[in-house]
Design a protein around this motif. Structure first.
Motif, PDB file in Angstrom:
ATOM      1  N   LEU A 182      99.841  57.168  28.176  1.00 52.23           N
ATOM      2  CA  LEU A 182      99.625  58.411  28.928  1.00 52.23           C
ATOM      3  C   LEU A 182      98.341  58.334  29.744  1.00 52.23           C
ATOM      4  CD1 LEU A 182     100.847  61.175  29.427  1.00 52.23           C
ATOM      5  CD2 LEU A 182      99.583  62.014  27.453  1.00 52.23           C
ATOM      6  N   TRP A 183      97.291  57.764  29.163  1.00 52.63           N
ATOM      7  CA  TRP A 183      96.022  57.626  29.870  1.00 52.63           C
ATOM      8  C   TRP A 183      96.178  56.708  31.089  1.00 52.63           C
ATOM      9  CZ3 TRP A 183      91.298  54.469  27.850  1.00 52.63           C
ATOM     10  CH2 TRP A 183      90.186  54.686  28.668  1.00 52.63           C
ATOM     11  N   CYS A 184      96.836  55.579  30.890  1.00 52.27           N
ATOM     12  CA  CYS A 184      97.039  54.633  31.991  1.00 52.27           C
ATOM     13  C   CYS A 184      97.915  55.241  33.085  1.00 52.27           C
ATOM     14  CB  CYS A 184      97.647  53.331  31.470  1.00 52.27           C
ATOM     15  SG  CYS A 184      96.492  52.361  30.482  1.00 52.27           S
ATOM     16  N   ALA A 185      98.920  55.994  32.698  1.00 54.66           N
ATOM     17  CA  ALA A 185      99.764  56.666  33.691  1.00 54.66           C
ATOM     18  C   ALA A 185      98.930  57.634  34.524  1.00 54.66           C
ATOM     19  CB  ALA A 185     100.910  57.395  33.005  1.00 54.66           C
ATOM     20  N   GLY A 186      98.023  58.335  33.873  1.00 55.97           N
ATOM     21  CA  GLY A 186      97.136  59.238  34.599  1.00 55.97           C
ATOM     22  C   GLY A 186      96.189  58.505  35.525  1.00 55.97           C
ATOM     23  N   LEU A 187      95.682  57.345  35.083  1.00 52.48           N
ATOM     24  CA  LEU A 187      94.777  56.566  35.928  1.00 52.48           C
ATOM     25  C   LEU A 187      95.490  55.998  37.149  1.00 52.48           C
ATOM     26  CD1 LEU A 187      92.567  54.592  33.364  1.00 52.48           C
ATOM     27  CD2 LEU A 187      91.945  56.580  34.724  1.00 52.48           C
ATOM     28  N   VAL A 188      96.807  55.827  37.056  1.00 51.76           N
ATOM     29  CA  VAL A 188      97.579  55.354  38.211  1.00 51.76           C
ATOM     30  C   VAL A 188      98.008  56.542  39.085  1.00 51.76           C
ATOM     31  CG1 VAL A 188      99.746  54.261  38.901  1.00 51.76           C
ATOM     32  CG2 VAL A 188      98.362  53.244  37.090  1.00 51.76           C
ATOM     33  N   MET A 200      95.531  69.563  39.809  1.00 56.23           N
ATOM     34  CA  MET A 200      94.704  68.383  39.537  1.00 56.23           C
ATOM     35  C   MET A 200      93.738  68.647  38.375  1.00 56.23           C
ATOM     36  SD  MET A 200      95.863  66.028  41.317  1.00 56.23           S
ATOM     37  CE  MET A 200      94.648  64.852  40.832  1.00 56.23           C
ATOM     38  N   HIS A 201      93.168  69.831  38.346  1.00 60.49           N
ATOM     39  CA  HIS A 201      92.248  70.171  37.255  1.00 60.49           C
ATOM     40  C   HIS A 201      92.973  70.178  35.910  1.00 60.49           C
ATOM     41  CE1 HIS A 201      88.856  71.959  35.202  1.00 60.49           C
ATOM     42  NE2 HIS A 201      89.672  72.869  34.703  1.00 60.49           N
ATOM     43  N   ALA A 202      94.152  70.780  35.875  1.00 55.48           N
ATOM     44  CA  ALA A 202      94.917  70.834  34.632  1.00 55.48           C
ATOM     45  C   ALA A 202      95.350  69.440  34.195  1.00 55.48           C
ATOM     46  CB  ALA A 202      96.135  71.736  34.796  1.00 55.48           C
ATOM     47  N   ALA A 203      95.789  68.616  35.124  1.00 57.77           N
ATOM     48  CA  ALA A 203      96.211  67.255  34.778  1.00 57.77           C
ATOM     49  C   ALA A 203      95.048  66.465  34.202  1.00 57.77           C
ATOM     50  CB  ALA A 203      96.786  66.548  36.003  1.00 57.77           C
ATOM     51  N   TYR A 204      93.878  66.591  34.795  1.00 59.12           N
ATOM     52  CA  TYR A 204      92.721  65.817  34.347  1.00 59.12           C
ATOM     53  C   TYR A 204      92.188  66.326  33.011  1.00 59.12           C
ATOM     54  CZ  TYR A 204      88.311  63.305  34.498  1.00 59.12           C
ATOM     55  OH  TYR A 204      87.256  62.486  34.195  1.00 59.12           O
ATOM     56  N   ARG A 240      93.618  68.591  30.758  1.00 57.27           N
ATOM     57  CA  ARG A 240      94.545  68.908  29.662  1.00 57.27           C
ATOM     58  C   ARG A 240      95.475  67.767  29.286  1.00 57.27           C
ATOM     59  NH1 ARG A 240      96.161  74.888  31.790  1.00 57.27           N
ATOM     60  NH2 ARG A 240      94.067  75.745  31.656  1.00 57.27           N
ATOM     61  N   ILE A 241      95.581  66.744  30.125  1.00 56.59           N
ATOM     62  CA  ILE A 241      96.505  65.643  29.820  1.00 56.59           C
ATOM     63  C   ILE A 241      95.772  64.308  29.762  1.00 56.59           C
ATOM     64  CG2 ILE A 241      98.553  64.382  30.584  1.00 56.59           C
ATOM     65  CD1 ILE A 241      99.472  67.025  31.915  1.00 56.59           C
ATOM     66  N   VAL A 242      95.150  63.921  30.872  1.00 54.90           N
ATOM     67  CA  VAL A 242      94.588  62.572  30.975  1.00 54.90           C
ATOM     68  C   VAL A 242      93.358  62.399  30.085  1.00 54.90           C
ATOM     69  CG1 VAL A 242      93.703  60.839  32.576  1.00 54.90           C
ATOM     70  CG2 VAL A 242      95.536  62.358  33.294  1.00 54.90           C
ATOM     71  N   THR A 243      92.423  63.337  30.117  1.00 53.59           N
ATOM     72  CA  THR A 243      91.220  63.200  29.300  1.00 53.59           C
ATOM     73  C   THR A 243      91.517  63.266  27.801  1.00 53.59           C
ATOM     74  OG1 THR A 243      89.829  64.023  31.090  1.00 53.59           O
ATOM     75  CG2 THR A 243      88.916  64.134  28.867  1.00 53.59           C
ATOM     76  N   ASN A 263      88.008  64.403  41.613  1.00 51.74           N
ATOM     77  CA  ASN A 263      88.748  65.647  41.389  1.00 51.74           C
ATOM     78  C   ASN A 263      87.868  66.850  41.722  1.00 51.74           C
ATOM     79  OD1 ASN A 263      90.731  67.402  40.601  1.00 51.74           O
ATOM     80  ND2 ASN A 263      90.622  66.898  38.439  1.00 51.74           N
ATOM     81  N   VAL A 264      86.613  66.798  41.306  1.00 55.49           N
ATOM     82  CA  VAL A 264      85.678  67.885  41.621  1.00 55.49           C
ATOM     83  C   VAL A 264      85.431  67.944  43.124  1.00 55.49           C
ATOM     84  CG1 VAL A 264      83.283  68.658  41.351  1.00 55.49           C
ATOM     85  CG2 VAL A 264      84.585  67.914  39.362  1.00 55.49           C
ATOM     86  N   GLU A 265      85.247  66.778  43.744  1.00 54.73           N
ATOM     87  CA  GLU A 265      85.038  66.743  45.197  1.00 54.73           C
ATOM     88  C   GLU A 265      86.235  67.349  45.937  1.00 54.73           C
ATOM     89  OE1 GLU A 265      82.423  65.520  47.225  1.00 54.73           O
ATOM     90  OE2 GLU A 265      81.336  65.657  45.326  1.00 54.73           O
TER      91      GLU A 265
END
Length: 168
Positions: free
Chosen positions: A15-21, A49-53, A55-58, A103-105
């Motif tokens: 899941l982390w790698c999928a998010g990094l891609v 993007m905020h929710a994905a970063y 709530r899922i990827v982090t 993401n913040v930018e």
């Protein structure tokens, strides 16, 4: 116990790698679409993007690192390839942090709705992921590389902290 930890580690790592891609691609491709140039589209993009970063990827990254650390101790792995793998994982963490910054930018917009060039995070992530995969599956013998290092880096130097600094 070890099999359960491995399953958890692999699932979270996937899941982390999928998010990094996915995140650099979404920031780069979807972030430049015409729909994002409206206030409603920009708000939706920012929240997605905020929710994905957050709530899922982090959380997946935290679970993957925690399960991997538990695996190191549970399986008592001490081979040199593990140190190389941990260096590659540190690279993945740096790419993850960079994506958080991008993401913040992107969410701040800076008044021009120009998305940062997030696609540059993709090669860094893929190189680190490939290194981790190779090191875990091949478990290469890194002893010749270790022997090529200067002796000062591979042998104890006989130095210790003064007794004053050692906690009682």
């Amino acid at each position: 116990m070890i099999a359960l930890l491995k399953a958890l580690h692999i699932a979270a790592l996937s899941l982390w790698c999928a998010g990094l891609v996915a995140m650099p691609l979404v920031l780069q491709i979807y972030g430049r679409r015409e729909e994002v140039r409206t206030q409603a589209g920009f708000t939706e993009f920012r929240l997605l993007m905020h929710a994905a970063y957050t709530r899922i990827v982090t959380p997946a990254a935290i679970v993957a690192i925690a399960a991997g650390t538990a695996l190191i101790f549970a399986a008592d792995v001490t081979q040199p390839w593990l140190v190389a793998k941990l260096v590659a994982v540190a690279g993945m963490v740096l790419a993850h942090a960079w994506l958080g910054h991008l993401n913040v930018e992107a969410s701040e917009g800076r008044g021009s709705y120009q998305m940062p060039h997030a696609i540059a995070a993709l090669p860094a992530s893929l190189i680190c992921m490939s290194a981790v995969l190779y090191l875990v599956l091949a478990k290469p013998d890194l002893q010749p590389l270790i022997e090529a290092l200067p002796a000062a880096l591979t042998t104890p130097q006989g130095r210790s902290l003064p007794d004053v600094l050692v906690p009682i």
